[in-house]
Design a protein around this motif. Sequence first.
Motif, mmCIF file in Angstrom:
data_model
loop_
_atom_site.group_PDB
_atom_site.id
_atom_site.type_symbol
_atom_site.label_atom_id
_atom_site.label_comp_id
_atom_site.label_asym_id
_atom_site.label_seq_id
_atom_site.Cartn_x
_atom_site.Cartn_y
_atom_site.Cartn_z
ATOM 1 N N TYR A 17 -1.301 7.310 -0.095
ATOM 2 C CA TYR A 17 -1.710 6.145 0.685
ATOM 3 C C TYR A 17 -0.602 5.725 1.642
ATOM 4 O O TYR A 17 -0.847 5.449 2.823
ATOM 5 C CB TYR A 17 -2.074 4.994 -0.249
ATOM 6 N N LEU A 18 0.631 5.682 1.140
ATOM 7 C CA LEU A 18 1.755 5.292 1.990
ATOM 8 C C LEU A 18 1.963 6.292 3.117
ATOM 9 O O LEU A 18 2.180 5.909 4.271
ATOM 10 C CB LEU A 18 3.027 5.179 1.140
ATOM 11 N N ALA A 19 1.899 7.586 2.777
ATOM 12 C CA ALA A 19 2.097 8.614 3.789
ATOM 13 C C ALA A 19 1.049 8.507 4.893
ATOM 14 O O ALA A 19 1.355 8.668 6.077
ATOM 15 C CB ALA A 19 2.051 10.000 3.145
ATOM 16 N N SER A 20 -0.195 8.207 4.520
ATOM 17 C CA SER A 20 -1.263 8.078 5.513
ATOM 18 C C SER A 20 -1.042 6.877 6.421
ATOM 19 O O SER A 20 -1.547 6.837 7.545
ATOM 20 C CB SER A 20 -2.630 7.961 4.823
ATOM 21 N N ALA A 21 -0.280 5.897 5.923
ATOM 22 C CA ALA A 21 0.013 4.696 6.714
ATOM 23 C C ALA A 21 1.333 4.822 7.470
ATOM 24 O O ALA A 21 1.791 3.864 8.095
ATOM 25 C CB ALA A 21 0.054 3.470 5.806
ATOM 26 N N GLY A 22 1.954 6.007 7.399
ATOM 27 C CA GLY A 22 3.206 6.232 8.115
ATOM 28 C C GLY A 22 4.437 5.703 7.415
ATOM 29 O O GLY A 22 5.488 5.528 8.042
ATOM 30 N N TYR A 60 5.054 -3.251 3.607
ATOM 31 C CA TYR A 60 5.297 -2.220 4.617
ATOM 32 C C TYR A 60 4.027 -1.856 5.382
ATOM 33 O O TYR A 60 4.053 -1.635 6.589
ATOM 34 C CB TYR A 60 5.876 -0.956 3.970
ATOM 35 N N VAL A 61 2.909 -1.769 4.666
ATOM 36 C CA VAL A 61 1.651 -1.386 5.296
ATOM 37 C C VAL A 61 1.027 -2.557 6.040
ATOM 38 O O VAL A 61 0.268 -2.372 6.988
ATOM 39 C CB VAL A 61 0.680 -0.823 4.231
ATOM 40 N N GLY A 62 1.344 -3.784 5.602
ATOM 41 C CA GLY A 62 0.784 -4.969 6.245
ATOM 42 C C GLY A 62 -0.631 -5.270 5.818
ATOM 43 O O GLY A 62 -1.400 -5.867 6.582
ATOM 44 N N VAL A 63 -0.989 -4.874 4.584
ATOM 45 C CA VAL A 63 -2.336 -5.097 4.061
ATOM 46 C C VAL A 63 -2.221 -5.783 2.705
ATOM 47 O O VAL A 63 -1.799 -5.162 1.718
ATOM 48 C CB VAL A 63 -3.112 -3.777 3.912
ATOM 49 N N ALA A 64 -2.584 -7.046 2.624
ATOM 50 C CA ALA A 64 -2.480 -7.779 1.362
ATOM 51 C C ALA A 64 -3.474 -7.260 0.328
ATOM 52 O O ALA A 64 -3.220 -7.305 -0.874
ATOM 53 C CB ALA A 64 -2.717 -9.271 1.597
#
Length: 341
Positions: A17-22, A60-64
């Motif tokens: 998930y993190l990798a997909s969000a950069g 980091y992703v900015g999605v609560a």
Amino acid sequence: MSRAAARAALLHMLPAYLASAGVKPDKVFRQVGMSPDDVTSAKVVSRSQIHHALALSARYVGVAEIGLSLGATADPAQLGPIGLAMEVGATAETCLQAQINLMPTMQSHTAIVLQKRDDEIVWTHQLVGDDESSWLLNEGAGTFIVSMLRHLLGDGWAPNHISFPHHCKGRRTRYEDHFRAPVSFGDQGEMRIHMKRADLSTPLRMKSSVRDRLPGSASQELIEAFRPSVSDIDLAVRRMVDASLAHRPVTLSTAARILGLSSRTLQRRLDDCGTPFEQILDDRRHQLATAWLRDERISVTEVAMRLGYSAPSHFNRAFLRWEGRPPIDYRREGESAAPAR
């Protein structure tokens, strides 16, 4: 402080998930003293570390509402017995009960009960000893349960109501759209999923291959008595120090909070290992300073900043203590000693 432990496999969907969000997964895991390898090996860690890894990821992703995505994409096979148990019961209710019975193999200090009330069944889930930092794990767990029940009962199934013990961190409408049910926050000390009793009592068609996938007894070892070794704690602190040096070196109190320990307990455990916290921080700065000063592309001022010093003069004083000479002299002497090309 929470003494709960959990298998890092709870985060098995997080690296992708993190990798997909950069976002580089290692960047998140090291800040909480973990490694992505801990996830694949299902290593037992402090549940507090999992809470902090999730919170960092959301930042980091900015999605609560990150728990909704993670819970919905969880792979039951990666969760071991508790995941596969959701498919071996005669009814959805017995599947849920099997998961409850096996929960101690995945995490400790978790109180789960199926409450039967006339035509309703309520799944109550409490992370015992944890505080508000557990909100994302609660949301991920609730999403996983609902996703698995939709797998068993059909995609059109929905709970009657869901409530979380924490305050709403994201957009309430997103939760209600995801669960297709009313969602409330901050109204009791546990997560609750209200469901129609008749839905959960419907006979299921069991897949014979599922029972064959259940792990053996070795994978069902309880983790209630887990206590991290001194070497585990030392490694976790070193990872946190490395990950935090450039922006703000981790403090003893912060490291203790992430590990679910008191500052006094953490310091005592590190003392037992012969490496007090301040020594770990100082030694790592020394190692990195000498390595970076050998790289002519990095200025002395940049080295100081990378190590978390507020001013080059503070770095100079520390380097004099380590090497008996200023960093600029160390670099010059290293250049003069280098063989001619």
